[in-house]
Write a protein that holds these residues in place. Structure first.
Motif, PDB file in Angstrom:
ATOM      1  N   ARG A   1       0.856  -1.191   0.000  1.00  8.23           N
ATOM      2  CA  ARG A   1       0.000   0.000   0.000  1.00  8.23           C
ATOM      3  C   ARG A   1       0.893   1.243   0.000  1.00  8.23           C
ATOM      4  O   ARG A   1       2.094   1.129   0.302  1.00  8.23           O
ATOM      5  CB  ARG A   1      -0.903  -0.002   1.229  1.00  8.23           C
ATOM      6  CG  ARG A   1      -0.157   0.214   2.528  1.00  8.23           C
ATOM      7  CD  ARG A   1      -1.021   0.030   3.739  1.00  8.23           C
ATOM      8  NE  ARG A   1      -1.221  -1.384   4.008  1.00  8.23           N
ATOM      9  CZ  ARG A   1      -1.745  -1.864   5.132  1.00  8.23           C
ATOM     10  NH1 ARG A   1      -2.168  -1.057   6.056  1.00  8.23           N
ATOM     11  NH2 ARG A   1      -1.873  -3.152   5.320  1.00  8.23           N
ATOM     12  N   PRO A   2       0.328   2.388  -0.262  1.00 12.22           N
ATOM     13  CA  PRO A   2       1.167   3.615  -0.248  1.00 12.22           C
ATOM     14  C   PRO A   2       1.396   4.096   1.184  1.00 12.22           C
ATOM     15  O   PRO A   2       0.818   5.084   1.623  1.00 12.22           O
ATOM     16  CB  PRO A   2       0.332   4.613  -1.062  1.00 12.22           C
ATOM     17  CG  PRO A   2      -1.079   4.147  -0.918  1.00 12.22           C
ATOM     18  CD  PRO A   2      -1.048   2.653  -0.743  1.00 12.22           C
ATOM     19  N   TRP A   3       2.217   3.396   1.911  1.00 14.81           N
ATOM     20  CA  TRP A   3       2.439   3.707   3.332  1.00 14.81           C
ATOM     21  C   TRP A   3       2.785   5.176   3.522  1.00 14.81           C
ATOM     22  O   TRP A   3       3.705   5.683   2.877  1.00 14.81           O
ATOM     23  CB  TRP A   3       3.587   2.859   3.881  1.00 14.81           C
ATOM     24  CG  TRP A   3       3.240   1.428   4.141  1.00 14.81           C
ATOM     25  CD1 TRP A   3       3.553   0.351   3.357  1.00 14.81           C
ATOM     26  CD2 TRP A   3       2.522   0.909   5.275  1.00 14.81           C
ATOM     27  NE1 TRP A   3       3.066  -0.802   3.929  1.00 14.81           N
ATOM     28  CE2 TRP A   3       2.435  -0.497   5.103  1.00 14.81           C
ATOM     29  CE3 TRP A   3       1.961   1.486   6.405  1.00 14.81           C
ATOM     30  CZ2 TRP A   3       1.798  -1.322   6.019  1.00 14.81           C
ATOM     31  CZ3 TRP A   3       1.324   0.659   7.321  1.00 14.81           C
ATOM     32  CH2 TRP A   3       1.253  -0.724   7.121  1.00 14.81           C
ATOM     33  N   PRO A   4       2.100   5.870   4.427  1.00 15.83           N
ATOM     34  CA  PRO A   4       2.479   7.260   4.695  1.00 15.83           C
ATOM     35  C   PRO A   4       3.752   7.314   5.548  1.00 15.83           C
ATOM     36  O   PRO A   4       3.914   6.490   6.448  1.00 15.83           O
ATOM     37  CB  PRO A   4       1.277   7.808   5.482  1.00 15.83           C
ATOM     38  CG  PRO A   4       0.658   6.600   6.125  1.00 15.83           C
ATOM     39  CD  PRO A   4       0.938   5.430   5.218  1.00 15.83           C
ATOM     40  N   LEU A   5       4.610   8.248   5.236  1.00 17.07           N
ATOM     41  CA  LEU A   5       5.870   8.412   5.970  1.00 17.07           C
ATOM     42  C   LEU A   5       5.851   9.782   6.645  1.00 17.07           C
ATOM     43  O   LEU A   5       5.572  10.790   5.982  1.00 17.07           O
ATOM     44  CB  LEU A   5       7.065   8.312   5.013  1.00 17.07           C
ATOM     45  CG  LEU A   5       7.075   7.089   4.076  1.00 17.07           C
ATOM     46  CD1 LEU A   5       8.271   7.156   3.125  1.00 17.07           C
ATOM     47  CD2 LEU A   5       7.124   5.783   4.877  1.00 17.07           C
TER      48      LEU A   5
ATOM     49  N   ALA B   1       5.987  12.043   2.930  1.00 19.33           N
ATOM     50  CA  ALA B   1       6.210  11.258   1.706  1.00 19.33           C
ATOM     51  C   ALA B   1       5.386   9.985   1.836  1.00 19.33           C
ATOM     52  O   ALA B   1       4.776   9.736   2.873  1.00 19.33           O
ATOM     53  CB  ALA B   1       7.690  10.913   1.554  1.00 19.33           C
ATOM     54  N   ARG B   2       5.356   9.227   0.750  1.00 22.52           N
ATOM     55  CA  ARG B   2       4.698   7.913   0.779  1.00 22.52           C
ATOM     56  C   ARG B   2       5.610   6.892   0.110  1.00 22.52           C
ATOM     57  O   ARG B   2       6.380   7.236  -0.787  1.00 22.52           O
ATOM     58  CB  ARG B   2       3.375   7.944   0.009  1.00 22.52           C
ATOM     59  CG  ARG B   2       2.269   8.681   0.719  1.00 22.52           C
ATOM     60  CD  ARG B   2       0.950   8.538  -0.033  1.00 22.52           C
ATOM     61  NE  ARG B   2      -0.089   9.289   0.622  1.00 22.52           N
ATOM     62  CZ  ARG B   2      -0.789   8.848   1.683  1.00 22.52           C
ATOM     63  NH1 ARG B   2      -0.566   7.627   2.153  1.00 22.52           N
ATOM     64  NH2 ARG B   2      -1.701   9.590   2.249  1.00 22.52           N
ATOM     65  N   LEU B   3       5.465   5.636   0.547  1.00 20.28           N
ATOM     66  CA  LEU B   3       6.181   4.550  -0.139  1.00 20.28           C
ATOM     67  C   LEU B   3       5.410   4.176  -1.395  1.00 20.28           C
ATOM     68  O   LEU B   3       4.180   4.038  -1.346  1.00 20.28           O
ATOM     69  CB  LEU B   3       6.227   3.310   0.741  1.00 20.28           C
ATOM     70  CG  LEU B   3       7.369   3.119   1.723  1.00 20.28           C
ATOM     71  CD1 LEU B   3       7.359   1.675   2.219  1.00 20.28           C
ATOM     72  CD2 LEU B   3       8.708   3.465   1.120  1.00 20.28           C
ATOM     73  N   ILE B   4       6.110   3.981  -2.470  1.00 26.18           N
ATOM     74  CA  ILE B   4       5.439   3.562  -3.707  1.00 26.18           C
ATOM     75  C   ILE B   4       4.929   2.135  -3.508  1.00 26.18           C
ATOM     76  O   ILE B   4       5.700   1.241  -3.146  1.00 26.18           O
ATOM     77  CB  ILE B   4       6.394   3.588  -4.910  1.00 26.18           C
ATOM     78  CG1 ILE B   4       7.008   4.981  -5.080  1.00 26.18           C
ATOM     79  CG2 ILE B   4       5.668   3.160  -6.183  1.00 26.18           C
ATOM     80  CD1 ILE B   4       8.074   5.037  -6.162  1.00 26.18           C
ATOM     81  N   PRO B   5       3.642   1.910  -3.732  1.00 29.25           N
ATOM     82  CA  PRO B   5       3.138   0.541  -3.607  1.00 29.25           C
ATOM     83  C   PRO B   5       3.367  -0.251  -4.885  1.00 29.25           C
ATOM     84  O   PRO B   5       3.589   0.329  -5.958  1.00 29.25           O
ATOM     85  CB  PRO B   5       1.646   0.751  -3.364  1.00 29.25           C
ATOM     86  CG  PRO B   5       1.331   2.019  -4.095  1.00 29.25           C
ATOM     87  CD  PRO B   5       2.584   2.873  -4.061  1.00 29.25           C
ATOM     88  N   GLN B   6       3.286  -1.560  -4.760  1.00 25.76           N
ATOM     89  CA  GLN B   6       3.430  -2.417  -5.940  1.00 25.76           C
ATOM     90  C   GLN B   6       2.329  -2.090  -6.938  1.00 25.76           C
ATOM     91  O   GLN B   6       1.141  -2.122  -6.577  1.00 25.76           O
ATOM     92  CB  GLN B   6       3.331  -3.874  -5.509  1.00 25.76           C
ATOM     93  CG  GLN B   6       3.534  -4.824  -6.666  1.00 25.76           C
ATOM     94  CD  GLN B   6       3.600  -6.265  -6.198  1.00 25.76           C
ATOM     95  OE1 GLN B   6       3.820  -6.536  -5.020  1.00 25.76           O
ATOM     96  NE2 GLN B   6       3.416  -7.176  -7.119  1.00 25.76           N
TER      97      GLN B   6
END
Ligand code: NPW
Ligand code: K
Length: 489
Positions: A8-12, A216-221
């Protein structure tokens, strides 16, 4: 608590956002409850990672990060383990939560040492978290080094001690695992963070992450891009690669090969150097004189191996290509020639998209800064590039950052150091051009493209060296979406 995977697009959240969430969450709980949750979470993960370990060394620092470690020691003792607590604090200067934890540890009869134990089976790094303010020195540096060279797993509490939550700079402890508490921090995923943090786990401790905007967010698959059976090559768009000055044709051909394998309908290649009648092993590529290409109808990747020759073609490329990836020598030409800037700046108003793909040195040239300054805050540097040139900026490196004006930046969780070999940047440029050619939004194309580029490297067979040519051929719009992405970040 869970291990972080790109599902998922984890929030950072950086330091300020994490502090705000900490205050908000703590205010809704009884005193000390948040730290007790943190300590329990740390102890649980330590036990899960090393169920048969007996001697748990807890290196506890002078603030609340140390308090988390003290709380964890209480649980490990209750579970019949031997907590070996080394503590660097000053009881008179402890923050209230850590003060309470210290009293509980003393009341439980757990000894506090002022040096590391002689031997241990598992180390817990609770020296510093969000409060890390300067490089480690003295005893703290010695303890960190003891953990790094101890030959046991090292679980970092919240952050590897010394690492900046915002930037991934600094550091001292090199953990095998990190349990990020309350929030996931961008510094764990970019700069030095990837090497310092090891496998990343997360416990939100009950915080409402949506209450604070992420840094920022992590790019999800990316999802699978299914192709309707009733398709033809025109549906997936045309890519033109413009580059390959004398002696540098290989870079342009790598980008073109990547565009082909990433699913572009047709790929044209305009070499600015010697004409080449046919590309051996790649008969699908259509070699053209660059002046004959209808750039307005294609996604263009420009600059791969472009040398000085690319400068002459850039005015036309910038003022005709509607979807454009600028890489390598095209970026250097833009950095060196301010006359090109208005052409770049005029593109968004025409509804045209531009993606810049600099490595840190190219980014530094574009920003007129030193490379160290770019790397000191990769998120801010990528955003500065995006805002200055009003485009999507892909700042390559460990934890590639993708930024665009007005958007929360992405950080890419995929990729390995195997990508640090010549030509992989050209492959990325071609891959991004293929996604633009398919009609994807530029910010989304860049995020998904860097994910898939890294994921292709992640699943590279052990014992086989990664070359850019083979990487290009490993790309596929469907296989790369579906194949086993390395789990964890
Ligand atoms: N409150 C709660 O309920 C919860 C808190 N949580 C936890 O709290 C952590 C944040 O705690 P924190 O703010 O106390 O900061 P922390 O990282 O412990 O360090 C501050 C101390 O270190 C010192 N110091 C700094 N750099 C140094 C250096 N290089 N070498 C030596 N000393 C150095 C600094 O000294 P100063 O700079 O003031 O001289 C100060 O004394 C967070 O990461 C999370 O783990 C969560 O679990 C949720 C529940
Ligand atoms: K820590």
């Amino acid at each position: 608590m869970r291990r972080i995977t790109p599902d998922r697009p984890w929030p950072l959240h950086g330091n300020a956002g994490s502090r705000a969430l900490e205050a908000r969450t703590a205010a809704a709980l009884p005193p000390n409850a948040l730290m007790q949750r943190a300590g329990l979470s740390v102890a649980r993960l330590a036990l899960a990672l090393a169920p048969h370990a007996q001697r748990f060394w807890l290196a506890c620092g002078p603030g609340n990060n140390g308090g988390d470690g003290l709380e964890a020691a209480l649980h490990l003792a209750r579970w019949g383990k031997q907590p070996l607590v080394s503590w660097l604090g000053d009881a008179g200067r402890l923050p209230p939560d850590a003060q309470a934890a210290l009293q509980r540890v003393r009341a439980a009869g757990i000894a506090l040492a002022d040096a590391p134990p002689g031997a241990h089976d598992f180390a817990i790094d609770a020296l510093l978290g969000l409060g890390s303010a300067r490089p480690l020195e003295g005893r703290m540096a010695e303890w960190a080094e003891r953990m790094n060279s101890g030959g046991t797993p090292v679980l970092a509490v919240d952050l590897p001690s010394g690492l900046s939550a915002d930037t991934g700079r600094g550091g001292g402890v090199r953990a095998t695992h990190t349990l990020s508490l309350l929030t996931l921090k961008p510094g764990l995923f970019t700069g030095g963070g990837r090497d310092a943090a090891g496998e990343i786990w997360f416990d939100d401790l009950g915080a409402d992450l949506a209450a604070e905007p992420p840094a920022a967010r992590l790019i999800p698959q990316p999802g699978v891009m299914a192709r309707p059976h009733d398709s033809h090559k025109g549906r997936f768009g045309d890519v033109a690669v413009v580059g390959g000055a004398p002696g540098m044709g290989g870079a342009a051909l790598l980008a073109a090969s990547a565009a082909l394998h990433a699913g572009a309908g047709r790929v044209f290649c305009a070499l600015l150097g010697e004409p080449m009648p046919l590309v051996p092993g790649q008969p699908e590529l259509m070699l053209r004189d660059w002046a004959s290409l209808d750039l307005a109808a294609m996604a263009v990747a420009c600059g791969c191996g472009g040398g000085d020759a690319v400068r002459a073609v850039l005015p036309r490329v910038l003022s005709t290509a509607r979807a454009l990836v600028l890489d390598a020598d095209a970026l250097n030409a833009v950095a060196a020639d301010a006359a090109l800037h208005p052409l770049l700046a005029a593109r968004p108003a025409r509804g045209w998209s531009t993606v810049l793909t600099p490595h840190p040195l190219e980014a530094a040239r574009l920003l007129g800064a030193a490379t160290q300054a770019v790397q000191a805050d990769r998120l801010a540097s990528a955003q500065a590039l995006a805002d200055r040139f009003r485009c999507v900026a892909v700042l390559k490196g460990s934890g590639t950052v993708v930024a665009a004006p007005g958007q929360v930046p992405w950080i890419n969780p995929t990729g390995t150091a195997a990508l640090a070999t010549g030509g992989t940047g050209d492959v990325l440029a071609g891959l991004l051009a293929a996604r633009l050619a398919a009609g994807q939004d530029a910010f989304e194309a860049a995020g998904q493209g860097v994910f898939l580029h890294g994921a292709a490297a992640d699943r590279w067979p052990v014992g086989h060296s990664l070359t850019a040519g083979a990487l290009a051929k490993a790309l596929s719009p469907r296989a790369s979406d579906q194949a086993g992405i390395r789990q964890g970040c």
